[in-house]
Design an enzyme around this catalytic site. Structure first.
Site, short mmCIF file in Angstrom:
data_model
loop_
_atom_site.label_atom_id
_atom_site.label_comp_id
_atom_site.label_asym_id
_atom_site.label_seq_id
_atom_site.Cartn_x
_atom_site.Cartn_y
_atom_site.Cartn_z
CD1 TRP A 47 -60.63 -42.84 -26.40
CD2 TRP A 47 -61.21 -41.54 -28.14
NE1 TRP A 47 -60.31 -41.53 -26.09
CE2 TRP A 47 -60.64 -40.73 -27.14
CE3 TRP A 47 -61.64 -40.96 -29.32
CZ2 TRP A 47 -60.50 -39.34 -27.29
CZ3 TRP A 47 -61.52 -39.58 -29.48
CH2 TRP A 47 -60.96 -38.79 -28.47
CG ASN A 68 -53.22 -45.99 -29.61
OD1 ASN A 68 -53.69 -45.84 -30.73
ND2 ASN A 68 -53.52 -45.20 -28.59
CD1 TRP A 109 -55.17 -34.69 -42.63
CD2 TRP A 109 -55.94 -36.78 -42.79
NE1 TRP A 109 -56.47 -34.61 -43.09
CE2 TRP A 109 -56.96 -35.88 -43.19
CE3 TRP A 109 -56.20 -38.15 -42.81
CZ2 TRP A 109 -58.22 -36.32 -43.60
CZ3 TRP A 109 -57.45 -38.59 -43.23
CH2 TRP A 109 -58.44 -37.67 -43.61
CD1 TRP A 129 -52.55 -30.66 -46.76
CD2 TRP A 129 -51.28 -31.05 -44.96
NE1 TRP A 129 -53.41 -30.88 -45.70
CE2 TRP A 129 -52.64 -31.13 -44.58
CE3 TRP A 129 -50.30 -31.26 -44.01
CZ2 TRP A 129 -53.04 -31.40 -43.28
CZ3 TRP A 129 -50.69 -31.54 -42.70
CH2 TRP A 129 -52.05 -31.61 -42.35
#
Length: 463
Positions: A272, A336, A354, A301
Site C-alpha cells: 500500500w 492505523n 477530507w 461539504w
C-alpha cells in the site's frame, strides 16, 4: 573535483544507493543537508516531526563522521533558493557531481528539475519505494488504479529480483564528533521515538521477531502493541522499505506467498505504501489537494467549524474517535485503524471536507508523509484511487466494540470514562455520562442517511 551526497528524506547510511555511488571514489564525498523551514511550514510539517528530523540529522552527521564524511548544513527558507545556493556550495567545495535520492512529491520533483536546468549535474537514485514508480504497470504500460492487481504484480516482481539491502560504505579516516545542527523551525519533543544509530533497525527486528507472526490477528486492536511503529522512521528515511521487506522475508521465507498470515499481511501494508507513492508520481494533482475521483468534486461539504473543532479536540461524544484524536495530540501518532475511523467520522458523519482533516493530521503527525496521509484520507472519504465505496461508513460504536472490546484504549486516553463498564464505555448513556464529557455530536443513523444522500453524486453503475 569531489562528489556530493545530498541528503533529504533518506537520513541513513545503510541501503542508500545514492550514498553508495557517491562513495565510489578514492576520496570521501562531501555530504549536505539543506533545511527549508518556510517550505516545511507551507507543507504543514508537524513540530514533533521537525524535532525528530533535527535529531535524525544530527545522528546522521555522527554516523557519517565515523565514515570520514563531513555533513554540511545549508540553512535556506524555501525550495526556490536551492539551485543558486547549491551552485555556490559546489564552487566552494569543488563539487562536480551531486548524488541524491528521488522523492515522489510534486514540489520536490520540481525543485530537482530546477537544479538540473540550472546546469548542475544531479544524479537521482531510487530508494523511497521498494519498487520505483513506473516499474509496476499493466500489460499495456498504463498504471494500476486498483490496489489488489497492483499488489499481485508488485509481489511477482519481488519474487524475481534481488532486493538485498546495500551495506553502509566502508568509509575513510574517522572525523571528530561534529557540532550540533539546529533547524530554525518550531519543534515539539519527539522523545518517544529513539533515533540513535541502529534504533530503527532495533524497532524493525523486535517487530518481525516478536509480533509479526500475530500481526494479522492483532493489528486492528489499538490497545495492543501489535503494529511495527516504523512509520516515523520510514517517513524521514531513517530506514529503507527494502530493509523492512528483507527482514520480514528473513523471518518468514514464504512471506510473499498470498496466504493468511502475519508476514504477508504486513508486507501488504508495504505494498500500500508503494501504491500511494506510485500514484503521487503518476497523478501530480494529488500533491495539489485534488480529488482523485472527479465525481467527488460534486460533493457538497459542510463548513462546520464548531463540529470540526470538536473533532480536533477529541470532544465528539464518541469515545473511540475522541480517544484516537487525543492519542494524536498527546503522542503525534495514531493507530492505523483509528485513522480510518476518525477520518470516516469527519468526512461521512460530519460531512467535513477530507482536506481539512488531512491538513490537521499533517500538522500533528510525527510520521507525516504526503503520499500515505493523502492516500489514507481519500480512501476513507471515498474520493481516492480504489477507495472504499461512498456508501461504506464506519460506525464508531461498532468499531469500538469490535476492536477495543474492554475499552482499554479508550480508558487510556479518556480517563474521565475509566469508571464505566465495558458495555457502557463505547457510547455512555446520558444517565452515566460524566459532566465533563460531551454528548454525541450527531445521531449516527441520521448522519448516515445525510451522508448517503450527499455522496449519491458519486454513484456509478458498477456500485
Amino acid at each position: 573535483m569531489a562528489d556530493l551526497i545530498w541528503f533529504r528524506k533518506d537520513l541513513r547510511v545503510e541501503d542508500h544507493p545514492a550514498l553508495t555511488q557517491a562513495c565510489c571514489g578514492a576520496a570521501p564525498p562531501e555530504a549536505l543537508y539543506i533545511s527549508t523551514p518556510r517550505q516545511w511550514q507551507d507543507h504543514a510539517m508537524a513540530p514533533i516531526q521537525a524535532d525528530l528530523l533535527e535529531r535524525a540529522v544530527n545522528t546522521l552527521a555522527e554516523q557519517l563522521a565515523v565514515l570520514g564524511i563531513r555533513l554540511h548544513h545549508l540553512p535556506l527558507q524555501e525550495f526556490s533558493q536551492v539551485p543558486q545556493a547549491l551552485h555556490a556550495f559546489c564552487r566552494r567545495h569543488g563539487i562536480h557531481r551531486i548524488h541524491a535520492s528521488e522523492e515522489p512529491e510534486l514540489n520536490e520533483r520540481r525543485r530537482d528539475q530546477q537544479v538540473i536546468e540550472s546546469g548542475l549535474e544531479l544524479h537521482l537514485y531510487p530508494g523511497h519505494c521498494i519498487l520505483p514508480p513506473g516499474s509496476v504497470v499493466k500489460g499495456d504500460g498504463s498504471p494500476y488504479r486498483v490496489f489488489t492487481p497492483f499488489r499481485r504484480a508488485w509481489m511477482a516482481q519481488l519474487r524475481s529480483v534481488d532486493l538485498t539491502p546495500l551495506p553502509a560504505p566502508t568509509g575513510w579516516q574517522p572525523l571528530t564528533k561534529p557540532a550540533a545542527i539546529r533547524l530554525d523551525t518550531p519543534k515539539h519533543s519527539s522523545e518517544l521515538w529513539p533515533v540513535g544509530p541502529g534504533n530503527a533497525h532495533q524497532v524493525l527486528n523486535r517487530f518481525v521477531q516478536q509480533r509479526m507472526a500475530h500481526y494479522q490477528l492483532n493489528r486492528d486492536r489499538p490497545a495492543l502493541e501489535a503494529t511495527s511503529t516504523l512509520s516515523p522512521y520510514l517517513a524521514l528515511g531513517l530506514i529503507s522499505p527494502r530493509a523492512c521487506l528483507h527482514a520480514a522475508r528473513g523471518q518468514d521465507p514464504e512471506a510473499l506467498e498470498e496466504r493468511p498470515g502475519g508476514a504477508f499481511s504486513w508486507i501488504n501494508e508495504l505494498a500500500w505504501r508503494d501504491f500511494y507513492r506510485h500514484l503521487l508520481v503518476q497523478w501530480p494533482k494529488l500533491s495539489k489537494g485534488k480529488n482523485f475521483n472527479s465525481l467527488a468534486d460534486k460533493v457538497q461539504w459542510e463548513s462546520g467549524d464548531d463540529n470540526f473543532d470538536a473533532w480536533c479536540q477529541g470532544r465528539t461524544g464518541f469515545p473511540l474517535v475522541d480517544a484516537a484524536m487525543r492519542q494524536l495530540s498527546q503522542t503525534g501518532w495514531m493507530h492505523n485503524r483509528l485513522r480510518m475511523v476518525a477520518a470516516s467520522f469527519l468526512t461521512k458523519n460530519l460531512l467535513i471536507d477530507w482536506r481539512r482533516g488531512e491538513h490537521w493530521f499533517s500538522q500533528r503527525l510525527v510520521d507525516g508523509d504526503l503520499a500515505a496521509n493523502n492516500g489514507g484520507w481519500q480512501w476513507s472519504a471515498s474520493t481516492g484511487c480504489d477507495a472504499q465505496p461512498y456508501f461504506r461508513i464506519f460506525n464508531p460504536v461498532s468499531q469500538s466494540k469490535k476492536f477495543d472490546p474492554d475499552g482499554a484504549f479508550i480508558r487510556r486516553y479518556l480517563p474521565e470514562l475509566a469508571h464505566l463498564s465495558d458495555k457502557a464505555i463505547h457510547l455512555p448513556p446520558e444517565s452515566l455520562r460524566p459532566a465533563d464529557y460531551p454528548p454525541p455530536l450527531v445521531d449516527l443513523a441520521d448522519s448516515r442517511r445525510r451522508a448517503l444522500d450527499r455522496f449519491s453524486v458519486m454513484k456509478r453503475e458498477d456500485y
